[in-house]
Write an enzyme that holds these catalytic residues in place. Structure first.
Site, PDB file in Angstrom:
ATOM      1  N   SER A   9       0.843  -1.195   0.000  1.00  0.00           N
ATOM      2  CA  SER A   9       0.000   0.000   0.000  1.00  0.00           C
ATOM      3  C   SER A   9       0.878   1.243   0.000  1.00  0.00           C
ATOM      4  CB  SER A   9      -0.896   0.015   1.239  1.00  0.00           C
ATOM      5  OG  SER A   9      -1.445   1.308   1.403  1.00  0.00           O
ATOM      6  N   HIS A  32      -1.298  -1.235  -4.120  1.00  0.00           N
ATOM      7  CA  HIS A  32      -2.593  -0.931  -3.493  1.00  0.00           C
ATOM      8  C   HIS A  32      -2.664   0.569  -3.238  1.00  0.00           C
ATOM      9  CE1 HIS A  32      -6.032  -2.108  -0.873  1.00  0.00           C
ATOM     10  NE2 HIS A  32      -5.615  -1.121  -0.077  1.00  0.00           N
ATOM     11  N   ASP A  34      -4.884   3.552  -1.705  1.00  0.00           N
ATOM     12  CA  ASP A  34      -5.985   3.839  -0.787  1.00  0.00           C
ATOM     13  C   ASP A  34      -6.552   5.222  -1.056  1.00  0.00           C
ATOM     14  OD1 ASP A  34      -6.109   1.501   0.973  1.00  0.00           O
ATOM     15  OD2 ASP A  34      -4.074   2.074   1.554  1.00  0.00           O
ATOM     16  N   MET A  36      -9.241   7.865   0.113  1.00  0.00           N
ATOM     17  CA  MET A  36     -10.096   8.199   1.275  1.00  0.00           C
ATOM     18  C   MET A  36     -10.640   9.609   1.106  1.00  0.00           C
ATOM     19  SD  MET A  36      -7.753   6.788   4.407  1.00  0.00           S
ATOM     20  CE  MET A  36      -6.786   5.280   4.273  1.00  0.00           C
ATOM     21  N   HIS A  65      -8.387   0.859  -3.676  1.00  0.00           N
ATOM     22  CA  HIS A  65      -9.303   0.604  -2.563  1.00  0.00           C
ATOM     23  C   HIS A  65     -10.005   1.918  -2.260  1.00  0.00           C
ATOM     24  CE1 HIS A  65      -9.641  -0.449   2.042  1.00  0.00           C
ATOM     25  NE2 HIS A  65     -10.819  -0.377   1.444  1.00  0.00           N
ATOM     26  N   MET A  67     -12.238   4.059  -0.300  1.00  0.00           N
ATOM     27  CA  MET A  67     -12.922   4.278   0.978  1.00  0.00           C
ATOM     28  C   MET A  67     -13.642   5.609   0.864  1.00  0.00           C
ATOM     29  SD  MET A  67      -9.868   2.844   3.374  1.00  0.00           S
ATOM     30  CE  MET A  67      -8.687   2.976   2.034  1.00  0.00           C
ATOM     31  N   MET A 136     -11.600  -6.394   5.439  1.00  0.00           N
ATOM     32  CA  MET A 136     -10.726  -5.471   6.186  1.00  0.00           C
ATOM     33  C   MET A 136     -10.334  -6.099   7.520  1.00  0.00           C
ATOM     34  SD  MET A 136     -10.080  -2.797   4.405  1.00  0.00           S
ATOM     35  CE  MET A 136      -9.213  -1.876   5.680  1.00  0.00           C
ATOM     36  N   ASP A 174      -6.549  -6.696   4.331  1.00  0.00           N
ATOM     37  CA  ASP A 174      -5.924  -5.386   4.324  1.00  0.00           C
ATOM     38  C   ASP A 174      -5.955  -4.794   5.725  1.00  0.00           C
ATOM     39  OD1 ASP A 174      -5.012  -2.855   3.727  1.00  0.00           O
ATOM     40  OD2 ASP A 174      -6.799  -2.240   2.604  1.00  0.00           O
TER      41      ASP A 174
HETATM   42  O1  LIG Z   1      -6.938   0.568   3.631  1.00  0.00           O
HETATM   43  C1  LIG Z   1      -6.074   0.685   4.467  1.00  0.00           C
HETATM   44  C2  LIG Z   1      -6.322   1.425   5.725  1.00  0.00           C
HETATM   45  O2  LIG Z   1      -7.618   1.885   5.724  1.00  0.00           O
HETATM   46  C3  LIG Z   1      -4.803  -0.031   4.245  1.00  0.00           C
HETATM   47  O3  LIG Z   1      -4.581  -0.304   2.882  1.00  0.00           O
HETATM   48  C4  LIG Z   1      -3.554   0.457   4.941  1.00  0.00           C
HETATM   49  O4  LIG Z   1      -2.828   1.323   4.161  1.00  0.00           O
HETATM   50  C5  LIG Z   1      -2.698  -0.732   5.285  1.00  0.00           C
HETATM   51  O5  LIG Z   1      -1.613  -0.294   6.015  1.00  0.00           O
HETATM   52  P1  LIG Z   1      -0.873  -1.257   7.075  1.00  0.00           P
HETATM   53  O6  LIG Z   1      -1.912  -1.640   8.093  1.00  0.00           O
HETATM   54  O7  LIG Z   1      -0.372  -2.428   6.298  1.00  0.00           O
HETATM   55  O8  LIG Z   1       0.222  -0.398   7.600  1.00  0.00           O
HETATM   56 FE   LIG Z   2      -6.497  -0.375   1.741  1.00  0.00          FE
END
Ligand SMILES: O=C(CO)[C@@H](O)[C@H](O)COP(=O)(O)O
Ligand SMILES: [Fe+2]
Length: 218
Positions: A9, A32, A34, A36, A65, A67, A136, A174
């Site tokens: 990520s 990945h 993210d 948000m 992903h 969110m 998740m 994740d």
């Molecule tokens: O979607 C998410 C958090 O919401 C993840 O993708 C985090 O970015 C994962 O990070 P780590 O927990 O591996 O540090």
């Molecule tokens: Fe994620």
């Protein structure tokens, strides 16, 4: 268990040097990303213009992903930008089947994500419409959180349902994936592993990817 993918990520990467950060994970199966929106989750990251640029320069496919609130409106544009896999949250989608079909029609794989407290059972009939389920393993919103072992039974139920269906649906996990936790997720049936801090928080991300791959197979 069938081994598959380690998807780092970039939430834990250096956002000012994303192109260089992408070159540090050549051993990954996908990156990945993210997204948000500070509505669906209490945090804000990047949106479509930045993801579309990342898509153009990334040496590995993108695994987005989302969110975000109202994915029915926003997600198809990520598929149009060439993102290989687009995952929306079940809790946010008004019409998950229609949305998954729109993603697939645009050439992307369709993923559906569930927060830790969202049950898998109401969604199992939708498996033929999906390419991936994202379970998740932390509350979405932030990197660097601890893996929630309470999600393991749901991973197992999802994997059992996929195996029973005979459909090629990936089970992604994740949040909090490390060398210590990845084995438990793999044993429960996960096949795609997202890791942010466990990859980008190290000196050598490619070596961390190789170590995670080995730990998942143990
Ligand atoms: O979607 C998410 C958090 O919401 C993840 O993708 C985090 O970015 C994962 O990070 P780590 O927990 O591996 O540090
Ligand atoms: Fe994620």
């Amino acid at each position: 268990m069938a081994q598959c993918c380690i998807n780092p990520s970039i939430l834990s990467a250096d956002f000012v040097n994303l192109e260089a950060e992408l070159r540090r994970i050549g051993g990954a199966d996908a990156v990945h990303v993210d997204v948000m929106d500070n509505h669906f989750v209490p945090n804000l990251t990047i949106g479509l213009p930045v993801v579309a640029r990342i898509q153009k320069v990334s040496p590995v496919p993108l695994d987005a992903h989302l969110m975000i609130a109202d994915p029915d409106r926003w997600a198809p544009a990520y598929a149009e930008a060439g993102v290989a896999s687009v995952t929306f949250h079940a809790e946010a989608a008004a019409a998950p089947v229609r949305l998954a079909r729109e993603l697939r029609a645009r050439g992307a794989k369709a993923g559906m994500a569930l927060k830790p407290a969202t049950a898998i059972e109401p969604y199992l009939d939708l498996l033929p419409e999906m390419d991936m389920l994202l379970i998740m393993t932390v509350e979405p919103g932030f990197g660097g959180q601890a893996f929630l072992d309470v999600t393991l039974p749901k991973i197992r139920r999802a994997a059992d349902a996929v195996a029973g269906s005979g459909l090629p649906v990936a089970i992604q996990v994740d949040g909090g994936i490390t060398e210590e936790t990845i084995g438990r997720a793999a044993e429960a049936g996960a096949t795609v592993f997202v890791a942010g801090s466990a990859v980008y928080g190290t000196e050598d991300p490619n070596e961390a990817i190789a170590r995670l791959r080995a730990a998942a197979a143990r």
